[in-house]
Design a protein around this motif. Structure first.
Motif, PDB file in Angstrom:
ATOM      1  N   UNK B 182      34.590 120.790 -87.969  1.00 53.61           N
ATOM      2  CA  UNK B 182      33.282 120.815 -88.286  1.00 53.61           C
ATOM      3  C   UNK B 182      33.012 122.247 -88.897  1.00 53.61           C
ATOM      4  N   UNK B 215      32.045 118.593 -93.046  1.00 52.12           N
ATOM      5  CA  UNK B 215      30.751 118.938 -93.177  1.00 52.12           C
ATOM      6  C   UNK B 215      29.737 118.320 -92.398  1.00 52.12           C
ATOM      7  N   UNK B 216      28.685 118.838 -92.394  1.00 50.66           N
ATOM      8  CA  UNK B 216      27.597 118.297 -91.596  1.00 50.66           C
ATOM      9  C   UNK B 216      27.281 116.754 -92.378  1.00 50.66           C
ATOM     10  N   UNK B 217      27.301 116.859 -93.836  1.00 49.64           N
ATOM     11  CA  UNK B 217      26.963 115.267 -94.272  1.00 49.64           C
ATOM     12  C   UNK B 217      28.328 114.370 -94.106  1.00 49.64           C
ATOM     13  N   UNK B 219      29.660 113.789 -90.959  1.00 52.26           N
ATOM     14  CA  UNK B 219      29.385 113.380 -89.695  1.00 52.26           C
ATOM     15  C   UNK B 219      29.359 111.699 -89.633  1.00 52.26           C
ATOM     16  N   UNK B 237      24.256 120.019 -83.928  1.00 49.00           N
ATOM     17  CA  UNK B 237      24.333 118.977 -84.863  1.00 49.00           C
ATOM     18  C   UNK B 237      24.094 117.538 -84.339  1.00 49.00           C
TER      19      UNK B 237
END
Lengths: 342, 342
Positions: B182, B215-217, B219, B237
């Protein structure tokens, strides 16, 4: 707020973004015609002239020549290699007083690096930060840093609080914005070393209404008006919000499209859902703002289309009209004075 | 997998959690009756006896006495002050072979600290990590560390990859789980210092199918089966996912309840929405797992009710039956051997 005399245009990097230059130019046209925001396009003159001609807007929007452009996958170093890139030229226009602000949908790393190099940090600001508005109701929560400074020091987070407060006051008209620190527990001693030390500093900072720690699930509940964190955590949190909104929305749409009965219900609701989707769409907010430099820089989403570009231009003009750079300068200077007195 | 001989019970901390002991005992009863998972309750005998009597379950579920309990707001230090707390006694039952796993809905910091103290880290494991399953489709993405080790070192993130792979193989039956890191950009050089160094190490680690940065999107898109990060970022997160699902869901419900027509549509969809809400509910997954200790520890959500507690007990029994501790031991030992050879 109506500026006196000639209104300076927004310098729009026409070559940055997944859909450049077509959607960028279309966004410029919308900004000028629908929102009354003057824009100057920066990029390849021939290409831009052609695009403008397609909108019958050649006489409405001036073009400033830039020989080069940063590719979307180019990072910070490219800004050194390309002193005549469209984003560098846009910064230069602001620097010499020919534009009020910069807008770019180019690579974030490239925009940040070029902005730091061409506009320089404001006096007393150690590192710039990217501020974004999360879709909290009744008004956005400002999250910063969303990715400018990945390895931050505790003192920088205190400065980010000042930047965020100035932004919330100027753009959202929030009175005495409440500042929260993003960490992993409500108690002061929860967090990593950076957050724990930043908590101590924020408690002792005059001019900041520090309401303490906030957690990931507080980002959209309005517990704080401004949430500060380092650029790594902030970027992960922002993209997690975006991805999770999209995921939940898709799940929801699937759930209501899945049977004939449900489909009927879904048709009844289509208009309302469209309105909701619009509100949760990151493009609607105009983008992220790079704060702490000698000039206003708005970073639109890389995937922005005309509507998002127009919103970004409007946001840039508003930031400039509200004097956010000067407000930050005053806050940082006051903070440094009170620091020296102690 | 059917263990031979007597099945060891799950040691359930009956005093931890916002709704302890009522909902915890109710969860134990459901685990035993509906899921066939044997449970032993740890806590105040008189109180627990009374609760069990209310379910007519006094003869079904044994009680082990614990004099004290950690309060929900007590942190890591309390575990030292309270050697006879319910969570400490539950760990002791696992340590001496009288229970197969620990389940607690108590304070995460307290459970982690007590687990580390009473069960100790497995040989070769530097720090334990908390693994959670995100509601990705078709199967959960394992995120770790979700909060055990806030200040991690790059080498720890490599170990977390081994822990997560062992978990995904054992619990989700994923073959050759893909591991992502991440961070804040797709390219190897994106991230903070920790992520950049961890990226280099993960590329060079045998036995890990490293698919690079996420990346965060990403997950909830299934781009990786296991996502590793430090405990600070992972906790932010995770809670951001939970908060954003709740926020989007509420917004959606409001949008469809807001007019008479829409209300009609909403009625048609109620059943489907309930099913979706159930799937996105963190309680459904049974909770987070503390990995890397000499014993299985499941940390149920502090707000867990009977259903969540029963799911946590089932998850704990499954982890134990699949030998996740032994699998981790083998992976860490193999990793350390290959490290020495280089």
């Amino acid at each position: 707020m109506q500026p006196t005399g000639r209104t300076l245009p927004v310098a729009l990097d026409a070559m940055g973004g997944d859909h450049a230059p077509g959607e960028i130019v279309a966004g410029a046209v919308r900004a000028v015609r629908e929102r009354g925001v003057p824009v100057v396009l920066v990029g390849h003159p021939r290409v831009l002239h052609q695009e403008l001609a397609g909108h019958d807007a050649v006489t409405e929007i001036p073009i400033v020549r830039a020989e080069e452009a940063l590719a979307m996958n180019e990072g910070a170093l490219a800004s050194l290699r390309r002193p005549r890139s469209s984003i560098a030229v846009a910064c230069h226009l602001v620097r010499r007083g020919d534009a009020c602000a910069v807008v770019s949908a180019g690579s974030t790393a490239g925009v940040v690096a070029t902005g730091r190099l061409r506009l320089r940090a404001q006096q007393g600001v150690v590192r710039p930060a990217i501020a974004v508005g999360l879709p909290t109701l009744p008004q956005p929560t400002v999250l910063l840093d969303a990715g400018a400074t990945a390895d931050a020091k505790p003192e920088m987070l205190v400065q980010f609080a000042h930047l965020g407060v100035a932004y919330a006051e100027a753009v959202l008209a929030t009175r005495r914005p409440r500042v929260g620190l993003l960490t992993i527990g409500a108690e002061a001693e929860k967090g990593n070393k950076l957050a724990k030390r930043a908590h101590e500093l924020l408690v002792a900072t005059p001019g900041i209404d520090f309401v303490g720690n906030v957690e990931g699930h507080d980002l959209l509940t309005g517990k704080a008006d401004v949430v500060v964190t380092d650029g790594f955590t902030g970027n992960v949190a922002l993209k997690t919000v975006e991805g999770t909104v999209r995921y939940t929305f898709d799940q929801f749409r699937e759930a209501i499209a899945d049977s004939r009965l449900a489909r009927l219900g879904g048709m009844l609701q289509r208009a309302r859902l469209r309105e909701l989707a619009g509100r949760l769409d990151p493009e609607a907010h105009g983008g992220a703002v790079l704060l702490g430099l000698n000039g206003t820089v708005v970073i639109a989403h890389g995937s922005s289309r005309a509507r998002g570009v127009a919103a970004a231009c409007e946001l840039a003009a508003r930031l400039s009209a509200q004097g956010v750079v000067a407000r930050i300068g005053e806050r940082i200077a006051a903070g440094n004075r009170s620091h020296r007195r102690r």
